[in-house]
Design a protein around this motif. Structure first.
Motif, mmCIF file in Angstrom:
data_model
loop_
_atom_site.group_PDB
_atom_site.id
_atom_site.type_symbol
_atom_site.label_atom_id
_atom_site.label_comp_id
_atom_site.label_asym_id
_atom_site.label_seq_id
_atom_site.Cartn_x
_atom_site.Cartn_y
_atom_site.Cartn_z
ATOM 1 N N TYR A 90 0.829 -1.204 0.000
ATOM 2 C CA TYR A 90 0.000 0.000 0.000
ATOM 3 C C TYR A 90 0.864 1.254 0.000
ATOM 4 O O TYR A 90 0.637 2.190 -0.768
ATOM 5 C CB TYR A 90 -0.920 0.000 1.222
ATOM 6 C CG TYR A 90 -1.833 1.197 1.301
ATOM 7 C CD1 TYR A 90 -3.093 1.170 0.713
ATOM 8 C CD2 TYR A 90 -1.447 2.359 1.959
ATOM 9 C CE1 TYR A 90 -3.942 2.261 0.777
ATOM 10 C CE2 TYR A 90 -2.287 3.460 2.025
ATOM 11 C CZ TYR A 90 -3.537 3.408 1.442
ATOM 12 O OH TYR A 90 -4.356 4.504 1.498
ATOM 13 N N ARG A 122 -11.939 -8.822 8.263
ATOM 14 C CA ARG A 122 -12.054 -7.916 7.133
ATOM 15 C C ARG A 122 -11.624 -6.506 7.510
ATOM 16 O O ARG A 122 -10.883 -5.839 6.778
ATOM 17 C CB ARG A 122 -13.497 -7.895 6.614
ATOM 18 C CG ARG A 122 -13.667 -7.104 5.323
ATOM 19 C CD ARG A 122 -15.044 -6.506 5.206
ATOM 20 N NE ARG A 122 -15.311 -5.564 6.269
ATOM 21 C CZ ARG A 122 -14.822 -4.314 6.308
ATOM 22 N NH1 ARG A 122 -14.040 -3.869 5.345
ATOM 23 N NH2 ARG A 122 -15.115 -3.515 7.331
ATOM 24 N N ASP A 126 -8.715 -4.082 6.100
ATOM 25 C CA ASP A 126 -9.164 -2.818 5.531
ATOM 26 C C ASP A 126 -8.320 -1.651 6.035
ATOM 27 O O ASP A 126 -8.202 -0.626 5.366
ATOM 28 C CB ASP A 126 -10.635 -2.581 5.881
ATOM 29 C CG ASP A 126 -11.281 -1.529 5.012
ATOM 30 O OD1 ASP A 126 -11.213 -1.660 3.776
ATOM 31 O OD2 ASP A 126 -11.852 -0.566 5.563
ATOM 32 N N TYR A 131 -8.895 -1.474 -0.088
ATOM 33 C CA TYR A 131 -10.170 -1.856 0.525
ATOM 34 C C TYR A 131 -10.173 -3.354 0.758
ATOM 35 O O TYR A 131 -9.427 -4.113 0.126
ATOM 36 C CB TYR A 131 -11.371 -1.425 -0.325
ATOM 37 C CG TYR A 131 -11.616 -2.209 -1.603
ATOM 38 C CD1 TYR A 131 -12.274 -3.437 -1.595
ATOM 39 C CD2 TYR A 131 -11.217 -1.686 -2.831
ATOM 40 C CE1 TYR A 131 -12.510 -4.135 -2.767
ATOM 41 C CE2 TYR A 131 -11.463 -2.379 -4.007
ATOM 42 C CZ TYR A 131 -12.107 -3.608 -3.964
ATOM 43 O OH TYR A 131 -12.327 -4.300 -5.126
ATOM 44 N N SER A 132 -11.004 -3.779 1.701
ATOM 45 C CA SER A 132 -11.177 -5.187 2.022
ATOM 46 C C SER A 132 -12.660 -5.503 1.907
ATOM 47 O O SER A 132 -13.494 -4.832 2.514
ATOM 48 C CB SER A 132 -10.687 -5.466 3.447
ATOM 49 O OG SER A 132 -10.932 -6.814 3.825
ATOM 50 N N HIS A 133 -12.991 -6.523 1.114
ATOM 51 C CA HIS A 133 -14.395 -6.812 0.824
ATOM 52 C C HIS A 133 -14.711 -8.262 1.147
ATOM 53 O O HIS A 133 -13.962 -9.176 0.799
ATOM 54 C CB HIS A 133 -14.700 -6.536 -0.652
ATOM 55 C CG HIS A 133 -16.091 -6.926 -1.055
ATOM 56 N ND1 HIS A 133 -17.209 -6.271 -0.575
ATOM 57 C CD2 HIS A 133 -16.551 -7.906 -1.887
ATOM 58 C CE1 HIS A 133 -18.293 -6.819 -1.086
ATOM 59 N NE2 HIS A 133 -17.920 -7.814 -1.874
ATOM 60 N N VAL A 160 -5.550 -4.983 -2.624
ATOM 61 C CA VAL A 160 -6.946 -5.225 -2.284
ATOM 62 C C VAL A 160 -7.036 -6.586 -1.605
ATOM 63 O O VAL A 160 -6.306 -7.512 -1.956
ATOM 64 C CB VAL A 160 -7.828 -5.195 -3.547
ATOM 65 C CG1 VAL A 160 -9.256 -5.623 -3.235
ATOM 66 C CG2 VAL A 160 -7.827 -3.806 -4.176
#
Length: 530
Positions: A90, A122, A126, A131-133, A160
């Motif tokens: 990141y 999650r 995140d 993002y974390s989905h 991601v």
């Protein structure tokens, strides 16, 4: 009619559609349905010895190969092991897709002691990725994969995380694959390109600072630099975007006083794809002597750390092309004398700073040649030695954990880089402290039979922290480490291992290691690195 598949099969089919041919990961109780599907899709699986190593390898794969890396973990501790590497990706804008199972769809919200249970897995990821989905059905899995790849191709590339509830991995459902979404690069506005060209074209002493965001715009950067007659200095992640040896190339490392002087006496500064971050500048922000033009694909980054007079939010290559088209060509050899003077001052400071490592750097330059990749750890030999003294000839040739400054990055990232670029020389460079964070990945490299030299520059512990303690006049303690027998560790894991006592012997060892049938750890006491 769509096929009826398990969630694991849906995931692997979606990865295949998006061009993923290599996955770094470790099987666990909760991700076995994914592994059951991998073999039937021809995706190569690489087994690290720790999930952090797997995610670092995916990072190295992405940087060297120019496309997203994929790391597969199981739930809980495995995914949290990979979180440090995700945070590193990141901070350096590296596209890595992390995939993990999650607790079952109907798992109690406050927990019940399920195996590998994390309070909010999650949310934990995140906090460190774009993002974390968490998906909620088998049918959603291909869409979630497509959305992740689209996100990594849009704007600033960052990691991601996808979480798939473990009961969905065995559950069957319809397969509706989603094809990759074409994401055209962001074009600059005509007004911004015109304003930037006007400021730069009016300058008589311009300078360019190029960062990692310029890695895909090397030709366009060169064209603008030559049209302006502007010297070019790069950040660590931008190292190589203008090949060393070009008359306008100053070098990599924006923390040197020579760079500060150059920027201060310039009447216009063009910063391309760089945060101008404290992690690069070390001792404070630069002070431009004229207007600042910034190009960045990230609208937030373009106004952070330094306020531009002209902001161009766009893909670096498209923005540079648009600006270059609006510039008058400079006279031949324009700026070369000014660049030569700045380069001389820069090189003198870089040699002084890296004096303890110049022999090591010379041996590395000989071994890597024009096409090689150096993958560095957060080690003194890298940021004092190689960063500003090792010649770079192409973009992304210096892989380094700049933003987060993670120890342990070098070896596993070098494995990923070598797998992505099997025909290029790749060398990992570590300190003796940092290598111990991921030394187990020697076993992974040995299993892969990679001709990978791993140089360990040994100063007896955490040398940077030792020096900082002394500079603060604090008690110097907790930084000296009794050195293990590094070559013996390497041999125990199936690698070659040697100790060298000088740069001449190092050059020969590197040459031999690049032609070997397996990795070679080269132990170099720091007193022999000069």
């Amino acid at each position: 009619m769509s096929a009826d598949v398990t969630g694991g099969e849906a995931l692997v089919a979606a990865l295949e559609v998006h061009g993923a041919d290599t996955v770094f990961g470790i099987p666990g109780t909760h991700n076995l349905p994914i592994y059951a599907a991998l073999a039937g899709h021809g995706i190569r699986h690489v087994s690290p010895r720790h999930e952090q190593g797997g995610a670092f390898a995916a990072d190295g794969w992405a940087r060297a190969g120019g496309r997203p890396g994929v790391c597969l973990t199981t739930t809980g501790p495995a995914l949290l092991n990979a979180a440090t590497a995700a945070a590193q990706a990141y901070s350096d804008s590296v596209p890595v897709l992390l995939v993990s199972p999650g607790l079952p769809v109907r798992h109690p919200g406050r927990g019940n002691g399920y195996l590998h249970e994390v309070k909010d897995q999650r949310a934990a990821l995140d906090a460190v990725v774009a993002y974390s989905h968490r998906v909620t059905s088998v049918e959603e899995i291909p869409l979630a994969v497509a959305q992740a790849y689209a996100a990594m191709a849009t704007g600033r590339p960052r990691p991601v995380h996808l979480e798939i509830p473990l009961d969905l991995l065995d559950e069957r459902g319809p397969l509706h694959l989603v094809e990759p979404v074409p994401v055209p690069p962001a074009a600059p506005g005509a007004e911004q390109a015109e304003a930037a060209a006007r400021v730069l074209g009016d300058a008589r002493r311009p300078v360019i600072i190029a960062g990692g965001g310029c890695s895909g715009a090397s030709a366009e950067l060169l064209a603008v630099a030559e049209r302006l007659g502007a010297p070019v200095v790069t950040t660590a992640n931008g190292k190589g975007v203008l090949a060393d040896g070009h008359p306008l190339a100053i070098g990599a490392g924006v923390h040197h006083e020579a760079v500060r002087d150059l920027v201060r006496e310039s009447d216009a500064v063009l910063a391309v794809g760089t945060e101008l971050s404290p992690a690069d500048l070390w001792i404070g922000p630069l002070t431009p002597g004229g207007p600042l033009v910034r190009i960045d694909v990230d609208a937030q980054a373009v106004i952070t750390n330094a306020r531009p007079d002209v902001a161009v939010v766009a893909d670096a290559a498209l923005a540079l092309r648009a600006i270059g088209d609006r510039l008058r060509p400079a006279p031949p050899a324009s700026g070369h004398d000014r660049a030569a003077a700045a380069r001389s001052a820069f090189a003198a400071q870089a040699r002084t700073e890296g004096a303890a490592y110049l022999g090591l750097v010379s041996a590395l330059a000989q071994a890597l040649g024009q096409d090689g990749f150096l993958v560095g750890d957060s080690a003194m030999a890298c940021y004092y030695g190689a960063l500003s003294n090792l010649p770079a000839h192409h973009p992304r040739s210096f892989l380094y954990p700049t933003g987060l400054g993670t120890l342990g990055y070098g070896l596993p990232a070098a494995i990923g880089a070598k797998l992505a670029r099997p025909d290029a020389p790749v060398v990992a460079l570590h300190g003796d402290g940092g290598i111990m964070f991921t030394v187990q990945e020697l076993a992974s490299a040995a299993q892969l039979r990679l001709p990978l030299p791993v140089v360990v520059s040994d100063n007896g512990g955490y040398g940077e922290i030792r020096d900082e303690m002394a500079a603060r006049e604090d008690p110097v303690h907790a930084v000296d480490l009794p050195g293990p027998d590094f070559p013996a560790i390497a041999r125990a894991m199936g690698c070659h291992g040697v100790r060298v006592d000088g740069s001449d012997r190092l050059a020969r060892s590197l040459e031999e290691a690049l032609a070997a049938d397996r990795p070679t750890l080269i132990h170099l006491p720091e007193e022999h690195a000069r």
